[in-house]
Design a protein around this motif. Structure first.
Motif, short mmCIF file in Angstrom:
data_model
loop_
_atom_site.label_atom_id
_atom_site.label_comp_id
_atom_site.label_asym_id
_atom_site.label_seq_id
_atom_site.Cartn_x
_atom_site.Cartn_y
_atom_site.Cartn_z
N GLY A 309 29.11 -20.77 87.91
CA GLY A 309 29.83 -20.71 89.17
C GLY A 309 29.99 -22.08 89.79
N VAL A 310 28.95 -22.90 89.70
CA VAL A 310 29.02 -24.28 90.20
C VAL A 310 30.08 -25.05 89.41
CG1 VAL A 310 27.76 -26.46 90.47
CG2 VAL A 310 26.61 -24.27 90.92
N PHE A 311 30.03 -24.93 88.10
CA PHE A 311 30.99 -25.61 87.21
C PHE A 311 32.42 -25.23 87.58
CE2 PHE A 311 33.65 -26.06 83.52
CZ PHE A 311 33.20 -27.18 82.85
N MET A 312 32.70 -23.93 87.65
CA MET A 312 34.06 -23.47 87.92
C MET A 312 34.50 -23.81 89.33
SD MET A 312 34.94 -22.46 85.05
CE MET A 312 36.59 -22.06 85.62
N GLY A 313 33.57 -23.74 90.28
CA GLY A 313 33.91 -24.07 91.66
C GLY A 313 34.36 -25.52 91.79
N LEU A 314 33.62 -26.43 91.16
CA LEU A 314 33.97 -27.86 91.21
C LEU A 314 35.21 -28.16 90.37
CD1 LEU A 314 30.37 -29.34 90.90
CD2 LEU A 314 31.83 -29.38 92.93
N PHE A 315 35.32 -27.52 89.21
CA PHE A 315 36.44 -27.75 88.30
C PHE A 315 37.76 -27.32 88.96
CE2 PHE A 315 38.68 -26.42 84.18
CZ PHE A 315 38.99 -27.72 83.82
N GLN A 316 37.75 -26.16 89.60
CA GLN A 316 38.97 -25.65 90.22
C GLN A 316 39.20 -26.22 91.61
OE1 GLN A 316 38.31 -21.41 89.93
NE2 GLN A 316 39.05 -21.30 87.82
N GLY A 317 38.13 -26.30 92.39
CA GLY A 317 38.28 -26.78 93.77
C GLY A 317 38.78 -28.20 93.86
N PHE A 354 31.37 -23.03 65.61
CA PHE A 354 30.96 -24.44 65.53
C PHE A 354 30.44 -24.98 66.85
CE2 PHE A 354 34.11 -24.07 62.05
CZ PHE A 354 33.30 -24.45 61.00
N ILE A 355 30.74 -24.26 67.93
CA ILE A 355 30.29 -24.68 69.26
C ILE A 355 29.43 -23.55 69.82
CG2 ILE A 355 31.04 -25.39 71.57
CD1 ILE A 355 33.73 -26.13 70.35
N SER A 356 28.43 -23.89 70.61
CA SER A 356 27.61 -22.85 71.23
C SER A 356 28.45 -22.03 72.19
CB SER A 356 26.44 -23.49 71.98
OG SER A 356 26.93 -24.21 73.11
N ASN A 357 27.97 -20.85 72.53
CA ASN A 357 28.67 -20.03 73.52
C ASN A 357 28.83 -20.77 74.84
OD1 ASN A 357 29.34 -17.74 72.08
ND2 ASN A 357 27.44 -16.67 72.54
N ASP A 358 27.80 -21.51 75.23
CA ASP A 358 27.89 -22.29 76.46
C ASP A 358 29.02 -23.31 76.37
OD1 ASP A 358 25.62 -21.15 77.81
OD2 ASP A 358 24.37 -22.22 76.38
N GLY A 359 29.08 -24.02 75.25
CA GLY A 359 30.10 -25.05 75.07
C GLY A 359 31.50 -24.46 75.05
N PHE A 360 31.67 -23.33 74.36
CA PHE A 360 33.01 -22.75 74.25
C PHE A 360 33.47 -22.12 75.56
CE2 PHE A 360 35.90 -19.20 73.42
CZ PHE A 360 36.94 -19.88 72.79
N TYR A 361 32.64 -21.26 76.13
CA TYR A 361 33.07 -20.51 77.32
C TYR A 361 33.11 -21.35 78.59
CZ TYR A 361 33.14 -16.37 74.48
OH TYR A 361 33.44 -15.46 73.50
N PHE A 362 32.21 -22.32 78.68
CA PHE A 362 32.21 -23.14 79.89
C PHE A 362 33.03 -24.42 79.72
CE2 PHE A 362 27.82 -21.13 80.46
CZ PHE A 362 28.34 -20.08 81.20
#
Length: 447
Positions: A309-317, A354-362
């Motif tokens: 949520g922090v990631f998406m909030g900063l990325f979009q905001g 080839f990428i972790s779920n964290d890397g791909f989805y985030f």
């Protein structure tokens, strides 16, 4: 400059994730925070404050986080109470000494135990229950490893599983995603039970024949020898736990279609967890111990959702998401725009391997989603598309619990990956084919 910062942020994020310089939790918070601050300082960010963007992002993921917290606790309590024990015992009795029946029983138990979404638990239970039978009958251990990973792969798409939770958090969709995933999951489970397992079983039956096992020999395979495990089992509550679990999951699915009975998923699991604790462990000390011993698994997932949520909030905001989407549109051939759902589904195969779920989805999904919006695709359609590649994800060397599976079964990773992949192609085709056939992912949107 904002476009440059957005791409630089993704590159840095992927670097620290893949090289394990930072934990996923730390990188989800600190990397976008640093780049958002830079965008602010040089005056290219959107209007608004860092704190406001973060709170808006967390607000979008809070329902998912709460649902996961109580869903993981609920299924952990059901596992502690022994919900799956009679199912395993019945399957062993059903199988007896027939290799074909043993393989079908393996598929059924692996799917059932995977309901809690944890690969390690599924591995430990299935290997403990079935490895002695496979050895006694001289069956191929490879088949056991393949069936366990196939069923866990399918059940891992439940909303309280890792990848779906991440897609939900990033794209802001609710737990009703289960109603869209369910048809493909059910068909895939049936494919494993009625096609894959019997095919393996017929080959084993022709090779080995049928061995008669006594009732005493079968009973020994299901005896719990650990006194601590035995102490927390509640066999007398089994029927109640079955009704509670089936009712809860059934309500969750039905609520996606019937508005009159809809309740937020976290409310259902909150109430379900409370009832499960009160009925199975009425003593307050026992309740506290069950929560404390299972809280670690829940918290490790939930903090990632809030960090997302922090990631998406900063990325979009900050405006970086929009800037990246616009740059992506100039790169991707316009002719592919209408097929973007299928494009995301295909990208998710190598992406989640080839990428972790964290890397791909985030890291990868947000810009893919921003592009998809411009072509007319919805959050739900893109979330579903991004999950199609999960058919192969658990074969990735980046998945920790597969090393436990391979070690317990003494299997070579390469051979196991090759043998599993040829069957998982069928699961991928079922996932994608079902989603396209039912219109959950449009094959093409005219531009």
């Amino acid at each position: 400059m904002l476009t440059f910062l957005s791409w630089a942020m993704i590159v840095v994020f992927m670097y620290v994730i893949l090289t394990k310089k930072m934990t996923p939790f730390s990188s989800l918070v600190l990397v976008p925070l640093v780049f958002a601050l830079i965008a602010k300082l040089i005056g290219v960010a959107n209007e608004g404050s860092i704190g406001t963007w973060i709170m808006e992002g967390i607000g979008k993921t809070s329902n998912t986080g709460l649902m996961l917290l109580f869903a993981i606790l609920f299924f952990a309590i059901m596992l502690d109470a022994g919900l799956f024990d009679p199912i395993t015992a019945k399957m062993i009795q059903f199988a007896k000494g027939d290799p074909l029946k043993v393989l079908i029983a393996t598929a059924v138990v692996a799917a059932t135990v995977s309901l809690n979404g944890d690969g390690t638990t599924t591995t430990l239970i299935c290997v403990s229950a079935f490895l002695p039978i496979y050895k006694k009958l001289n069956m191929k251990i490879m088949n056991l490893g393949v069936l366990i990973i196939m069923q866990n792969t399918i059940m891992n798409l439940l909303p309280w599983g890792g990848p779906t939770a991440r897609a939900m958090a990033v794209l802001g969709v609710e737990a009703d995603i289960l109603s869209y995933l369910a048809p493909g999951m059910v068909l895939s489970i049936l494919y494993v039970i009625f096609i894959v397992a019997p095919f393996m079983g017929r080959k084993e039956r022709n090779r080995l024949g049928i061995v008669n096992m006594t009732d005493e020999e079968m009973a020994q395979l299901t005896v719990i020898t650990d006194p601590e495990v035995q102490a927390i089992r509640r066999p007398e509550k089994w029927l109640f736990n079955v009704i509670l679990t089936v009712g809860l999951v059934g309500w969750l699915i039905a609520g996606s279609f019937i508005e009159a009975i809809y309740q937020p998923p976290f409310v259902l699991f909150l109430v379900g967890t409370t009832i499960a604790l009160l009925v199975n462990y009425p003593d307050l000390k026992d309740q506290g111990k069950r929560i404390s011993e299972n809280a670690g698994d829940a918290v490790s997932v939930v903090i990632l959702v809030f960090a997302a949520g922090v990631f998406m909030g900063l990325f979009q905001g900050s405006g970086m998401a929009d800037a990246m989407a616009q740059s992506f549109i100039t790169i991707v051939p316009e002719a592919l725009g209408g097929f973007w759902g299928l494009v995301v589904a295909l990208i998710s195969v190598p992406g989640t391997f080839f990428i972790s779920n964290d890397g791909f989805y985030f890291g990868i999904l947000p810009p893919l989603a921003e592009v998809g919006y411009t072509y007319g695709f919805t959050n739900m359609q893109l979330a579903l598309a991004s999950l199609m590649g999960q058919a192969f994800h658990l074969l990735s060397p980046l998945v920790a619990f597969i090393y436990l599976l391979l070690r317990l079964l003494d299997l070579d990773m390469g051979e196991w990956q090759k043998e599993s992949a040829k069957w998982l192609v069928g699961v991928f085709i079922i996932f994608v084919g079902t989603a396209l056939a039912l219109g959950y992912i449009p094959l093409y949107i005219p531009q």
